[in-house]
Design a protein around this motif. Structure first.
Motif: not given
Length: 446
Positions: A86-106
């Motif tokens: 509740k005390n921290i948040a992240g903002v990730m700037f995706d310049t290559m369009g690759i981090f959308w896949s983090m929604l899915y298991p490895n």
């Protein structure tokens, strides 16, 4: 081989902090590497402090694991308990369009993940896109949280000049200054059509008017601008990571527009966190001083501490070029400690970064570098606690993806690390038409 766990390391904390807080508020990065003959073993766990502000540089030549490491850190933010999250948040700037896949298991590396004592899982990241990307995302079946809109009135003359690559003292630059000054005097909120109309009404060189109007007409096609922008508290959410996809800006002004998005969001976060710190201090003072009452949260857009993760940061803050993101990044680097802002930057070219970046970094995570210029840049960061030249340390690294050197100013130590396997799917690996299964490194996972 018998594995003996001696102790664990925490980057970014001194002994007093480790004794007081332990690993609470830290992200698990991976394990240290020990060479035993021809075999490399992974030994002690390494964590990184995310509870207080840091300037972190992640570097390495192409394909060595920079983006992978960034997303491991982002995963760790989403894994915090509710009390910490509740005390921290992240903002990730995706310049290559690759981090959308983090929604899915490895699942592609399921055995590796499980052998490390972890389980494959998608992580709850919130993806933000621009209006022109909606059709692409929908056709690919990729879920997104919302749209990024920039308020036209929040952009300065300098921002527009940098985007359009205009000399601010040229006829077009002077016209731009005049037009924006007149609009701002009359309206708090306005859009690109208002600017174009004002250009056409202004008495000026017709050629300059036509050029400037056409530039703003072209900007209407970027799907980014509106009279009102996306509120920052809709992007930055406690315990969550927002992925801002700026990779879709691929036209003439692509990197300039990406820099504008990065810069404007960083500015808004900084301003909101300055206010939030006053609320935090008032809250703390109220426990000691009876007549001090903290302001109610409802009156302000309260933001938690923020960790910003930026890939390909050399495109935004190079030593010889100014972009719309340069000043906001420098503000975070120079002044971000008090508002509680952590900046984690990844680059394959540390040698071209602004000297200010290198001078303020307190944690370096460096994958393999071979360029003389880039190694020289790391030498400038290297401290007296290093016993050998940085090039010698690189020469001893095993040639396996995910292996890196870590320089930690807080503990004044250097570590050799293998970054842990991702829990979520990684879409940033190089494609291979041979489709081979290659798993021939000599690491022993315990």
């Amino acid at each position: 081989m018998t594995f003996i766990k001696n102790f664990e390391y925490v980057l970014g904390r001194d002994k007093k902090e480790i004794n007081k807080f332990g690993k609470i508020g830290c992200g698990y990065l991976g394990k240290t590497i020990v060479q035993m003959g021809a075999t490399f073993s992974l030994t002690n766990n390494i964590y990184m402090d995310l509870a207080k502000p840091h300037i972190v540089l992640v570097c390495g030549k192409r394909g060595t694991g920079k983006s992978y490491t960034l997303s491991v850190i982002a995963e760790e933010i989403t894994l915090f308990s509710k009390q910490i999250g509740k005390n921290i948040a992240g903002v990730m700037f995706d310049t290559m369009g690759i981090f959308w896949s983090m929604l899915y298991p490895n699942y592609q590396d399921a055995d590796l993940v499980k052998s490390s004592g972890l389980q494959p899982q998608g992580v709850p990241v919130n993806i933000f896109i621009n209006e022109k990307s909606i059709e692409k995302y929908n056709s690919l079946g990729i879920k997104y949280k919302g749209l990024i809109k920039l308020a036209v009135g929040e952009l300065s003359v300098v921002d527009w000049a940098l985007i359009f690559r205009l000399d601010i003292n040229s006829e077009e630059g002077i016209l731009l200054q005049k037009v924006l000054a007149n609009i701002i005097d009359k309206k708090k909120e306005f859009d690109l059509d208002n600017i174009i109309a004002a250009i056409e009404k202004t008495k000026a060189n017709e050629k300059a008017k036509l050029l400037l109007a056409n530039l703003f007409e072209g900007a209407k096609g970027w799907g980014l601008f509106d009279s009102k922008g996306t509120p920052i508290d809709q992007i930055v959410l406690p315990g969550e990571v927002a992925i801002v996809d700026v990779s879709t800006f691929e036209f003439l002004y692509g990197w300039s527009v990406r820099a504008l998005v990065v810069g404007l969001i960083l500015r808004k976060i900084f301003d909101a966190r300055v206010t939030a710190r006053k609320i935090d201090e008032s809250e703390q003072m109220s426990h000691y001083i009876p007549n001090v009452k903290p302001p109610t949260m409802e009156k302000f857009k309260y933001l938690p501490q923020v960790v910003a993760l930026i890939d390909e940061v050399h495109e935004f803050i190079a030593s010889d070029t100014e972009t719309p993101a340069t000043k906001p990044l420098l503000q975070w680097i120079r002044e971000g400690r008090q508002p509680g802002l952590t900046l984690i930057m990844a680059t394959q070219e540390p040698g071209i970064l602004s000297p200010t970046v290198l001078s303020q970094v307190d944690i370096v995570i460096s994958h393999l570098l071979t360029s003389k210029k880039d190694i020289e840049a790391l030498r400038s960061v290297a401290q007296t606690y290093m016993h050998y030249d940085i090039a010698e340390y690189f020469s001893t690294l095993p040639r396996v993806k995910g292996v890196c050197l870590i320089l930690d100013d807080n503990s004044e130590k250097l570590y050799t690390l293998r970054v842990r396997p991702k829990l979520s799917w990684h879409a940033g690996a190089s494609p291979n038409i041979l489709d081979k299964e290659i798993n021939k490194d000599k690491f022993i996972y315990k």
